[in-house]
Design an enzyme around this catalytic site. Structure first.
Site, PDB file in Angstrom:
ATOM      1  N   ASP A 152     -90.459 -18.272  34.579  1.00  0.00           N
ATOM      2  CA  ASP A 152     -89.650 -17.392  33.731  1.00  0.00           C
ATOM      3  C   ASP A 152     -88.659 -16.576  34.578  1.00  0.00           C
ATOM      4  O   ASP A 152     -89.054 -15.825  35.474  1.00  0.00           O
ATOM      5  CB  ASP A 152     -90.630 -16.461  32.986  1.00  0.00           C
ATOM      6  CG  ASP A 152     -90.009 -15.776  31.793  1.00  0.00           C
ATOM      7  OD1 ASP A 152     -88.769 -15.782  31.683  1.00  0.00           O
ATOM      8  OD2 ASP A 152     -90.764 -15.229  30.979  1.00  0.00           O
ATOM      9  N   GLY A 202     -82.127 -20.655  27.809  1.00  0.00           N
ATOM     10  CA  GLY A 202     -81.025 -21.555  27.460  1.00  0.00           C
ATOM     11  C   GLY A 202     -79.730 -21.279  28.196  1.00  0.00           C
ATOM     12  O   GLY A 202     -78.670 -21.795  27.831  1.00  0.00           O
ATOM     13  N   ASP A 223     -86.595 -15.010  22.941  1.00  0.00           N
ATOM     14  CA  ASP A 223     -87.995 -15.033  22.482  1.00  0.00           C
ATOM     15  C   ASP A 223     -88.126 -15.106  20.963  1.00  0.00           C
ATOM     16  O   ASP A 223     -87.441 -14.401  20.229  1.00  0.00           O
ATOM     17  CB  ASP A 223     -88.723 -13.769  22.959  1.00  0.00           C
ATOM     18  CG  ASP A 223     -88.980 -13.799  24.453  1.00  0.00           C
ATOM     19  OD1 ASP A 223     -88.431 -14.679  25.151  1.00  0.00           O
ATOM     20  OD2 ASP A 223     -89.737 -12.937  24.927  1.00  0.00           O
TER      21      ASP A 223
HETATM   22  C1  GLA Z   1     -90.470 -13.595  28.461  1.00  0.00           C
HETATM   23  C2  GLA Z   1     -90.747 -14.973  27.882  1.00  0.00           C
HETATM   24  C3  GLA Z   1     -91.925 -14.895  26.932  1.00  0.00           C
HETATM   25  C4  GLA Z   1     -93.138 -14.365  27.680  1.00  0.00           C
HETATM   26  C5  GLA Z   1     -92.824 -13.022  28.312  1.00  0.00           C
HETATM   27  C6  GLA Z   1     -93.930 -12.539  29.226  1.00  0.00           C
HETATM   28  O1  GLA Z   1     -90.028 -12.682  27.501  1.00  0.00           O
HETATM   29  O2  GLA Z   1     -89.622 -15.480  27.224  1.00  0.00           O
HETATM   30  O3  GLA Z   1     -92.208 -16.162  26.381  1.00  0.00           O
HETATM   31  O4  GLA Z   1     -93.517 -15.296  28.663  1.00  0.00           O
HETATM   32  O5  GLA Z   1     -91.631 -13.096  29.097  1.00  0.00           O
HETATM   33  O6  GLA Z   1     -93.631 -11.339  29.872  1.00  0.00           O
END
Ligand code: GLA
Length: 402
Positions: A152, A202, A223
């Site tokens: 991430d 994306g 998200d």
């Molecule tokens: C981001 C990701 C989520 C999740 C959080 C965790 O927002 O997009 O899917 O993994 O981090 O902190």
């Protein structure tokens, strides 16, 4: 199609040695030949995830029949990380006393274990990231028996991209791609098949470059939230991305919210149906030990899962909309087809039903199919009225379309 500089160079290099691109992507590992299925801790538990909860989720996948339906990955999301020691080894925090033992437990159930990190100094929830420790972390995951990594972006943006090239977006994107490539290589070097899930929302048309650096799936949006508008917005943003999905590499419109928040049954059904049409990863994100029977029935609908897991791996596309009703189709193996009619709007009155246009779907005359939510045979005919409650869906499989 916009081609990034690094992808252009990769294309040239591969073309020079005569290796077709799709063959190279497949040789990266035989994982994720169909969209990954499993469960992830974030959407319901967020930072409350712990060893006990992950074991309970694994137990429930087996007890509820979800494992038999195909849900194999048990994925720990953010907040498992503790501190690095003097050798740089990252230790889990007190919520996860023994990650290897947890992996052994999950594997003993016939399931696989996933974990979460990021290329920055910190994860999104401000726990320790992998910056400068990529190979070390990848090796540790492999030693533990990890089968899936979600990586991430988060703090890499401000700590590296914005800091090193504050006014040069193109340079920033190159750094981002290089960071994902680095972890892709580190995972590959472990020799363990590990699904590589890119999470950078994306940016920079990730679908164009992720497969070449070993990405098996990549988030296409921000998200998801357990609200209809969030689900529908994300769905609408998937249009046009269908060309990029296929065995081993998938668009990821984010994890499932089925059973979360205040989604109605119709909304849960429509969300699940459309993630099946999109060949999206099916990562349940609900509280499995307290799952309602009607939610379980949705998540374990084998006919809908079969659409999602179709071996050809061709993502569905929106064919047309009529007012607030969207019509999608997905081509399936053996010449079969799935058709989804989604009422994205409000309740419709029976004097103004939606009328199906088979011609727009390339279909000629009446079609025999199966309604995948009633389980009954259904005939689709041109111009037929279809009444759908607000946010509900008709999902039909046609084995022999004409
Ligand atoms: C981001 C990701 C989520 C999740 C959080 C965790 O927002 O997009 O899917 O993994 O981090 O902190």
């Amino acid at each position: 199609m916009r081609v990034s500089a690094s992808m252009f160079l990769t294309v040239l290099a591969l073309a020079a040695v005569g290796i077709p691109l799709n063959t190279r992507a497949q040789s990266a590992g035989a994982v994720a030949q169909t969209p990954p299925m499993g469960w992830n801790s974030w959407n319901y538990f967020a930072e409350k995830v712990d060893d006990k909860g992950v074991r309970a989720a694994a137990d429930q996948l087996v007890a509820t029949g979800m494992k038999d339906a195909g849900y194999i990955y048990v994925n720990i999301d953010d907040t498992w990380q503790g501190k690095r020691d003097a050798s740089g080894v990252l230790h889990p925090n007190e919520k996860f006393p023994d990650m290897k033992a947890l992996a052994d437990y999950v594997h003993s159930k016939g399931l696989k274990l996933g974990i979460y990190s990021g290329p920055g100094p910190q994860t999104c929830a401000r726990y320790e990231g992998s910056l400068g420790h990529e190979e070390q972390d990848a090796k540790m995951y492999a030693d533990w028996g990890i089968d899936y990594l979600k990586y991430d972006l988060c703090s890499f943006r401000e700590a590296v991209m914005a800091k090193q090239s504050p006014n040069d977006k193109a340079a920033q994107m190159k750094m981002m791609i290089a960071a994902y490539e680095k972890m892709g290589k580190a995972l590959k070097a472990t020799g363990r098949p590990i699904v590589y899930s890119l999470c950078q929302y994306g940016w920079d048309a990730v679908w164009e470059w992720a497969p070449e650096l070993g990405g098996n799936l990549w988030r296409t949006t921000g998200d998801i939230q357990p609200r209809w508008q969030s689900i529908y917005d994300i769905l609408s943003q998937q249009e046009g991305l269908e060309a990029y999905a296929g065995p081993g590499h998938w668009n990821d419109p984010d994890m499932l919210e089925v059973g979360n928040g205040k989604l109605t049954l119709a909304e849960n059904r429509a969300h699940f149906s459309m993630w099946a049409m999109l060949a999206a990863p099916l990562l349940a994100g609900n509280d499995l030990p307290n799952m309602k029977p009607e939610v379980k029935a949705i998540l374990t609908n084998k006919d809908v899962i079969a659409i999602n897991q179709d071996a050809m791996g061709k993502q569905g596309r929106r064919v047309y909309s009529d007012g607030e009703v969207d019509v999608w189709e997905r081509d399936l193996s053996g010449g079969a087809k799935a058709v989804a009619v989604l009422n994205a709007g409000s309740d419709r009155v029976s004097t103004h039903p939606f009328h199906l246009n088979l011609g727009k779907l390339g279909l000629h005359g009446a079609q025999s199919g199966k309604d995948l939510w009633t389980g009954k045979s259904v005939q689709l005919s041109d111009g037929m009225p279809i009444e759908l409650a607000s946010h509900d869906i008709l999902l039909v499989r046609i084995d022999a379309p004409k």
